[in-house]
Write a protein that holds these residues in place. Structure first.
Motif, PDB file in Angstrom:
ATOM      1  N   ASP A   1       0.829  -1.199   0.000  1.00  0.00           N
ATOM      2  CA  ASP A   1       0.000   0.000   0.000  1.00  0.00           C
ATOM      3  C   ASP A   1       0.867   1.254   0.000  1.00  0.00           C
ATOM      4  O   ASP A   1       0.513   2.261  -0.632  1.00  0.00           O
ATOM      5  N   PHE A   2       2.002   1.207   0.676  1.00  0.00           N
ATOM      6  CA  PHE A   2       2.948   2.324   0.674  1.00  0.00           C
ATOM      7  C   PHE A   2       3.507   2.539  -0.734  1.00  0.00           C
ATOM      8  O   PHE A   2       3.554   3.676  -1.231  1.00  0.00           O
ATOM      9  N   CYS A   3       3.930   1.443  -1.370  1.00  0.00           N
ATOM     10  CA  CYS A   3       4.441   1.546  -2.751  1.00  0.00           C
ATOM     11  C   CYS A   3       3.338   2.009  -3.703  1.00  0.00           C
ATOM     12  O   CYS A   3       3.591   2.795  -4.623  1.00  0.00           O
ATOM     13  N   TYR A   4       2.110   1.511  -3.478  1.00  0.00           N
ATOM     14  CA  TYR A   4       0.998   1.922  -4.321  1.00  0.00           C
ATOM     15  C   TYR A   4       0.760   3.427  -4.213  1.00  0.00           C
ATOM     16  O   TYR A   4       0.480   4.092  -5.225  1.00  0.00           O
TER      17      TYR A   4
ATOM     18  N   ASN B   1      -5.413  -5.031  -2.866  1.00  0.00           N
ATOM     19  CA  ASN B   1      -5.531  -3.578  -2.934  1.00  0.00           C
ATOM     20  C   ASN B   1      -6.547  -3.170  -3.991  1.00  0.00           C
ATOM     21  O   ASN B   1      -7.404  -2.310  -3.764  1.00  0.00           O
ATOM     22  N   LEU B   2      -6.463  -3.800  -5.161  1.00  0.00           N
ATOM     23  CA  LEU B   2      -7.376  -3.477  -6.264  1.00  0.00           C
ATOM     24  C   LEU B   2      -8.814  -3.816  -5.909  1.00  0.00           C
ATOM     25  O   LEU B   2      -9.739  -3.027  -6.160  1.00  0.00           O
ATOM     26  N   VAL B   3      -9.020  -4.986  -5.310  1.00  0.00           N
ATOM     27  CA  VAL B   3     -10.372  -5.412  -4.950  1.00  0.00           C
ATOM     28  C   VAL B   3     -10.954  -4.491  -3.881  1.00  0.00           C
ATOM     29  O   VAL B   3     -12.135  -4.122  -3.939  1.00  0.00           O
ATOM     30  N   TYR B   4     -10.138  -4.088  -2.924  1.00  0.00           N
ATOM     31  CA  TYR B   4     -10.625  -3.171  -1.886  1.00  0.00           C
ATOM     32  C   TYR B   4     -11.175  -1.892  -2.505  1.00  0.00           C
ATOM     33  O   TYR B   4     -12.211  -1.373  -2.066  1.00  0.00           O
TER      34      TYR B   4
ATOM     35  N   HIS C   1     -19.085  10.289 -14.604  1.00  0.00           N
ATOM     36  CA  HIS C   1     -19.952   9.642 -13.619  1.00  0.00           C
ATOM     37  C   HIS C   1     -19.081   8.974 -12.564  1.00  0.00           C
ATOM     38  O   HIS C   1     -17.903   8.721 -12.780  1.00  0.00           O
ATOM     39  N   TYR C   2     -19.685   8.699 -11.423  1.00  0.00           N
ATOM     40  CA  TYR C   2     -18.943   8.056 -10.341  1.00  0.00           C
ATOM     41  C   TYR C   2     -19.823   6.988  -9.724  1.00  0.00           C
ATOM     42  O   TYR C   2     -20.727   7.277  -8.933  1.00  0.00           O
ATOM     43  N   ASN C   3     -19.595   5.771 -10.150  1.00  0.00           N
ATOM     44  CA  ASN C   3     -20.345   4.632  -9.636  1.00  0.00           C
ATOM     45  C   ASN C   3     -19.456   3.400  -9.721  1.00  0.00           C
ATOM     46  O   ASN C   3     -18.288   3.490 -10.130  1.00  0.00           O
ATOM     47  N   LEU C   4     -19.985   2.262  -9.325  1.00  0.00           N
ATOM     48  CA  LEU C   4     -19.157   1.056  -9.254  1.00  0.00           C
ATOM     49  C   LEU C   4     -18.618   0.626 -10.618  1.00  0.00           C
ATOM     50  O   LEU C   4     -17.575  -0.021 -10.693  1.00  0.00           O
ATOM     51  N   SER C   5     -19.300   0.992 -11.691  1.00  0.00           N
ATOM     52  CA  SER C   5     -18.762   0.661 -13.013  1.00  0.00           C
ATOM     53  C   SER C   5     -17.509   1.469 -13.318  1.00  0.00           C
ATOM     54  O   SER C   5     -16.636   1.030 -14.077  1.00  0.00           O
ATOM     55  N   THR C   6     -17.377   2.658 -12.695  1.00  0.00           N
ATOM     56  CA  THR C   6     -16.187   3.473 -12.905  1.00  0.00           C
ATOM     57  C   THR C   6     -14.936   2.762 -12.405  1.00  0.00           C
ATOM     58  O   THR C   6     -13.845   2.946 -12.950  1.00  0.00           O
ATOM     59  N   ALA C   7     -15.083   1.941 -11.379  1.00  0.00           N
ATOM     60  CA  ALA C   7     -13.943   1.190 -10.854  1.00  0.00           C
ATOM     61  C   ALA C   7     -13.366   0.246 -11.909  1.00  0.00           C
ATOM     62  O   ALA C   7     -12.176  -0.090 -11.864  1.00  0.00           O
ATOM     63  N   LEU C   8     -14.205  -0.177 -12.848  1.00  0.00           N
ATOM     64  CA  LEU C   8     -13.764  -1.119 -13.880  1.00  0.00           C
ATOM     65  C   LEU C   8     -13.095  -0.424 -15.052  1.00  0.00           C
ATOM     66  O   LEU C   8     -12.537  -1.090 -15.933  1.00  0.00           O
ATOM     67  N   ARG C   9     -13.134   0.891 -15.099  1.00  0.00           N
ATOM     68  CA  ARG C   9     -12.544   1.660 -16.201  1.00  0.00           C
ATOM     69  C   ARG C   9     -11.031   1.714 -15.986  1.00  0.00           C
ATOM     70  O   ARG C   9     -10.478   2.668 -15.437  1.00  0.00           O
ATOM     71  N   GLN C  10     -10.359   0.678 -16.444  1.00  0.00           N
ATOM     72  CA  GLN C  10      -8.933   0.513 -16.190  1.00  0.00           C
ATOM     73  C   GLN C  10      -8.121   0.672 -17.481  1.00  0.00           C
ATOM     74  O   GLN C  10      -8.614   0.400 -18.584  1.00  0.00           O
ATOM     75  N   PRO C  11      -6.864   1.116 -17.364  1.00  0.00           N
ATOM     76  CA  PRO C  11      -6.033   1.321 -18.555  1.00  0.00           C
ATOM     77  C   PRO C  11      -5.620   0.016 -19.204  1.00  0.00           C
ATOM     78  O   PRO C  11      -5.632  -1.050 -18.580  1.00  0.00           O
ATOM     79  N   TRP C  12      -5.228   0.122 -20.456  1.00  0.00           N
ATOM     80  CA  TRP C  12      -4.723  -1.029 -21.198  1.00  0.00           C
ATOM     81  C   TRP C  12      -3.199  -1.059 -21.238  1.00  0.00           C
ATOM     82  O   TRP C  12      -2.611  -1.926 -21.866  1.00  0.00           O
ATOM     83  N   THR C  13      -2.574  -0.092 -20.585  1.00  0.00           N
ATOM     84  CA  THR C  13      -1.110   0.001 -20.576  1.00  0.00           C
ATOM     85  C   THR C  13      -0.609  -0.072 -19.142  1.00  0.00           C
ATOM     86  O   THR C  13       0.089   0.807 -18.648  1.00  0.00           O
TER      87      THR C  13
ATOM     88  N   GLY D   1      -4.510   3.676  -1.432  1.00  0.00           N
ATOM     89  CA  GLY D   1      -5.213   2.505  -1.928  1.00  0.00           C
ATOM     90  C   GLY D   1      -6.174   1.995  -0.875  1.00  0.00           C
ATOM     91  O   GLY D   1      -7.377   2.252  -0.915  1.00  0.00           O
ATOM     92  N   ILE D   2      -5.653   1.290   0.106  1.00  0.00           N
ATOM     93  CA  ILE D   2      -6.469   0.805   1.221  1.00  0.00           C
ATOM     94  C   ILE D   2      -6.485   1.827   2.357  1.00  0.00           C
ATOM     95  O   ILE D   2      -7.512   2.092   2.950  1.00  0.00           O
ATOM     96  N   LEU D   3      -5.323   2.395   2.638  1.00  0.00           N
ATOM     97  CA  LEU D   3      -5.188   3.352   3.737  1.00  0.00           C
ATOM     98  C   LEU D   3      -5.141   4.781   3.217  1.00  0.00           C
ATOM     99  O   LEU D   3      -4.665   5.030   2.109  1.00  0.00           O
ATOM    100  N   ILE D   4      -5.619   5.710   4.037  1.00  0.00           N
ATOM    101  CA  ILE D   4      -5.494   7.135   3.727  1.00  0.00           C
ATOM    102  C   ILE D   4      -4.379   7.753   4.563  1.00  0.00           C
ATOM    103  O   ILE D   4      -4.068   8.946   4.427  1.00  0.00           O
ATOM    104  N   LEU D   5      -3.714   6.958   5.390  1.00  0.00           N
ATOM    105  CA  LEU D   5      -2.700   7.459   6.312  1.00  0.00           C
ATOM    106  C   LEU D   5      -1.502   8.060   5.596  1.00  0.00           C
ATOM    107  O   LEU D   5      -0.906   9.036   6.071  1.00  0.00           O
ATOM    108  N   PHE D   6      -1.109   7.482   4.450  1.00  0.00           N
ATOM    109  CA  PHE D   6       0.061   8.010   3.744  1.00  0.00           C
ATOM    110  C   PHE D   6      -0.235   9.390   3.158  1.00  0.00           C
ATOM    111  O   PHE D   6       0.653  10.242   3.075  1.00  0.00           O
ATOM    112  N   ASP D   7      -1.482   9.622   2.747  1.00  0.00           N
ATOM    113  CA  ASP D   7      -1.856  10.969   2.289  1.00  0.00           C
ATOM    114  C   ASP D   7      -1.755  11.962   3.436  1.00  0.00           C
ATOM    115  O   ASP D   7      -1.270  13.093   3.257  1.00  0.00           O
ATOM    116  N   ARG D   8      -2.195  11.563   4.611  1.00  0.00           N
ATOM    117  CA  ARG D   8      -2.101  12.450   5.768  1.00  0.00           C
ATOM    118  C   ARG D   8      -0.634  12.701   6.118  1.00  0.00           C
ATOM    119  O   ARG D   8      -0.253  13.818   6.474  1.00  0.00           O
ATOM    120  N   LEU D   9       0.185  11.660   5.998  1.00  0.00           N
ATOM    121  CA  LEU D   9       1.596  11.771   6.366  1.00  0.00           C
ATOM    122  C   LEU D   9       2.373  12.630   5.381  1.00  0.00           C
ATOM    123  O   LEU D   9       3.234  13.424   5.776  1.00  0.00           O
TER     124      LEU D   9
END
Length: 286
Positions: A93-96, A161-164, A121-133, A207-215
């Motif tokens: 998660d730190f590397c992410y 991390n991705l599933v979360y 839009h912002y919904n669960l389908s947006t989570a699936l909008r992933q890059p091809w590269t 990713g999973i944690l917001i602590l690194f953003d705070r740090l």
């Protein structure tokens, strides 16, 4: 090396069920302040998600080869035990965090990640909008490999991390109780990340944690309602164009550049950089 489950594969039925439930919730409990689903937008997100599965299968071959070679070079070994897996998840998660942050402030990396932000839009389908590269991320996890984490264990942590992050792509969930909001990446925090307002840009990379953003000073709480999408939105739902539009834009800028120095800067500076312009600080419009 113990066999680790394919978390993403096992989660696909849950992804589909949750997305259907979210669609139904908009049908029976609409909210005029929420955008909900739009057929063309959702179709593009699904197309991007299916395409990413296909392309990622190909990208995995060279990435696994490089990670495996580096793993063989290091004398360190981290066993997969009940107490080491949480530590590996924390390290991943730190590397992410740094991978995600880098993909927002380095244009050639943003060319890949911009796909995920291209929906208004912002919904669960947006989570699936992933890059091809997706081959632009592997270098950020080299420290874990050199520290003795097996490539398969790293892949498992990345999948977790991705599933979360799937469930946080929703407007249907408000703020959670304060302890959760302080520690975890939540729908509220991630809505900020997907917003295109100046004060929300390039914030909340966790990713999973917001602590690194705070740090590391990249956290912003949700106050004003987010406006989703890009600072310059696309006018197409064509998955191929969505996947490649920023690479095409980079190609035009490279062709028009007046020097090799400017060509390099078009690649490594932030999105929106042009010759004669100062660097765009994180959190300001492109």
């Amino acid at each position: 090396m113990p066999n680790l489950p394919d978390v993403v594969l096992w989660s696909i039925p849950a992804f589909a069920l949750l997305a259907v439930l979210e669609m139904v919730s908009y049908r029976f409990h609409p909210d005029e302040d929420e955008l909900g689903y739009a057929a063309k937008d959702t179709g593009t997100s699904l197309g991007m998600g299916l395409g990413s599965l296909l392309f990622d299968a190909g990208w995995k071959i060279p990435i696994v080869a490089v990670h495996s070679a580096l793993y063989e070079l290091t004398p360190l070994r981290v066993p997969v035990l009940w107490w080491t897996v949480p530590l590996m998840l924390l390290a991943q998660d730190f590397c992410y965090y740094w991978q995600h942050r880098g993909h927002h402030v380095i244009r050639i990396l943003w060319a890949s990640h911009v796909v995920h932000h291209s929906s208004r839009h912002y919904n669960l389908s947006t989570a699936l909008r992933q890059p091809w590269t997706g081959a632009t991320s592997w270098v950020f996890y080299v420290p874990m490999i050199l520290a003795g984490v097996h490539p398969a264990a790293l892949a498992f942590c990345s999948s977790v991390n991705l599933v979360y992050q799937f469930w946080i792509h929703t407007e249907r969930i408000g703020r959670l109780p304060r302890p959760f909001e302080y520690v975890l990446n939540t729908p509220s925090h991630h809505r900020v990340h997907h917003a295109s307002q100046g004060g929300y840009l390039d914030r909340n990379f966790g990713g999973i944690l917001i602590l690194f953003d705070r740090l590391f000073g990249s956290f912003t709480a949700e106050t004003a309602r987010p406006v989703y999408g890009l600072t310059k939105n696309l006018s197409t739902y064509n998955p191929l164009r969505v996947a490649t539009h920023e690479y095409v834009s980079i190609g035009r800028d490279l062709a028009a550049a007046g020097s090799w120095g400017d060509r390099v800067r078009h690649l490594i500076k932030g999105p929106g950089w042009q010759p004669g312009a100062t660097d765009r600080p994180e959190g300001t419009p492109a």
